[in-house]
Design an enzyme around this catalytic site. Structure first.
Site, PDB file in Angstrom:
ATOM      1  N   LYS A 147       0.851  -1.198   0.000  1.00  0.00           N
ATOM      2  CA  LYS A 147       0.000   0.000   0.000  1.00  0.00           C
ATOM      3  C   LYS A 147       0.875   1.232   0.000  1.00  0.00           C
ATOM      4  O   LYS A 147       1.916   1.258   0.663  1.00  0.00           O
ATOM      5  CB  LYS A 147      -0.890  -0.006   1.257  1.00  0.00           C
ATOM      6  N   GLU A 197      -9.116  12.179  12.221  1.00  0.00           N
ATOM      7  CA  GLU A 197      -8.311  10.991  12.583  1.00  0.00           C
ATOM      8  C   GLU A 197      -7.408  11.228  13.794  1.00  0.00           C
ATOM      9  O   GLU A 197      -6.506  12.075  13.765  1.00  0.00           O
ATOM     10  CB  GLU A 197      -7.471  10.578  11.366  1.00  0.00           C
TER      11      GLU A 197
END
Ligand code: ISJ
Length: 395
Positions: A147, A197
């Site tokens: 990723k 977040e």
């Protein structure tokens, strides 16, 4: 420090009181505001997990000076860049307080004069962005990494200077349940944002982290919106992107914690314009003296902002992104001298300097990512800031 005695509502203009040195970091946990500076700390955050690293030593020294000046429990507040080999932008303020939650007016947005954008600059532009994602997909398919998070910048020139505090007020009203911040950077440059977040919150020996990875757009039509959320939940691509983040956090936190509570499945959370996969992780530290800034330095950057494995992903970001992220996708927050604190990821944010705004958005890329969908996703992420400016064209 002082706690506001009254519980009357304060508008942001009153909270900031035209003080250019004021930092603000607000969450449902704590709302901190500051004034003045005892020390500016630019030490790099590299190795900042260690008590005797240059960053931790600089903070300890500044705390000592603050104590000599009469503070009982000084704090350090500010931002750390994505690339921890770049200078930090931290301050030990002369004064701070935790405001009562009720004190902040989260209901009233500011009616802005319509802003005229004289220029939109995309870095990279649409076609270069898609080429960048295609190149990353090739590398992912070759198995060089699992990723990588790639990003883009949107820079806007406005015909008149913006009132940064009014934009922040709008961000707070439009995104009441997230981490809102105002970081003065000198030269009339201010970093403002509303990040959903949480990298880490530490209170005594208890820590919480709440990574997000896997995203789709909210829809105006409730049925479509619900369908989109279900699609995100069922997407093996997004679940995979998310799992990579959780696996890394488990590996990093396990040695430090007595108890580590990681839910088996992520949950869906919503912001004003996006759905995310989210996992709330709770843990108990073996060594409660480890401070919030040390833990933040251990975890940052997570695969939600960099990729997996981290070193290969960082190299690919350096190779493919045409821009320097600077403070974008770094971390923002505070830590007190008792080790408590809260750090969010520096996303859904912008740098404001008079007539110029610089915005950032990134997206996690895996082997089956589609370049056009990633352009759309980053466009939706830019929407958080554009909405606060009341700018609705361009993305
Ligand atoms: C990089 C950003 O967001 C990050 C990437 C996400 C994703 O790929 O799904 C979701 C939340 C963040 O961890 C951003 O908002 O700019």
């Amino acid at each position: 420090m002082d706690i506001l005695a009254s519980s009357s509502h304060l508008d942001l203009a009153e909270i900031l009181a035209n003080d250019p040195t004021t930092f603000l970091f607000m969450s449902e946990h704590r709302k901190v505001r500051t004034s003045g500076a005892i020390a500016h700390i630019t030490a790099r955050a590299e190795g900042g997990v260690d008590k005797d690293s240059p960053l931790q030593m600089a903070v300890a020294e500044a705390f000592q000076r603050a104590r000599e000046l009469g503070q009982k429990n000084p704090i350090v507040i500010g931002a750390i860049p994505f690339d921890v080999s770049q200078p930090s932008a931290l301050t030990v303020p002369e004064w701070y307080e935790f405001m009562p939650h009720m004190a902040v007016n989260t209901n009233q947005s500011v009616k802005l004069e319509p802003l005229t954008v004289s220029e939109y600059r995309y870095q990279p532009n649409h076609s270069d962005f898609k080429n960048m994602i295609s190149e990353a997909v090739q590398r992912l398919k070759q198995g060089q990494l699992e990723k990588v998070v790639l990003s883009r910048i949107l820079e806007l020139d406005l015909s008149q200077a913006v009132d940064c505090n009014a934009i922040l007020q709008n961000l707070i009203v439009q995104n009441p349940a997230v981490y809102q911040f105002r970081i003065p950077l000198g030269n009339n440059n201010t970093l403002i944002g509303a990040s959903p977040e949480l990298l880490v919150r530490k209170q005594k020996n208890s820590i919480t982290t709440n990574p997000l990875a896997g995203t789709c757009k909210r829809m105006a039509d409730p049925q479509q919106d619900h369908l989109n959320a279900q699609r995100l939940w069922q997407s093996t691509k997004d679940q995979h992107e998310h799992r990579l983040v959780i696996d890394t956090l488990r590996t990093q936190l396990s040695p430090l914690c007595d108890q580590l509570d990681i839910p088996a499945q992520p949950e869906l959370i919503q912001t004003s314009n996006l759905w995310h996969l989210s996992t709330r992780i709770q843990a108990t530290l073996k060594e409660p003296a480890t401070n919030a800034l040390q833990i933040a330095c251990l975890l940052h950057p997570t695969p939600a902002l960099c990729g997996s494995p981290a070193v290969t992903a960082k190299q690919l970001i350096d190779e493919l992104e045409p821009h320097d992220r600077g403070l974008f996708s770094g971390i923002v927050g505070w830590c007190d001298s008792e080790g408590n604190g809260e750090w969010a990821v520096t996303i859904r944010c912008g740098l404001v300097q008079a007539k110029r705004i610089r915005l950032f958005a990134g997206a996690g890329i895996v082997a089956d990512s589609d370049p056009e969908s990633e352009w759309q996703e980053t466009g939706a992420k830019l929407g958080t800031m554009l909405n606060a400016f009341n700018i609705h064209n361009g993305e």
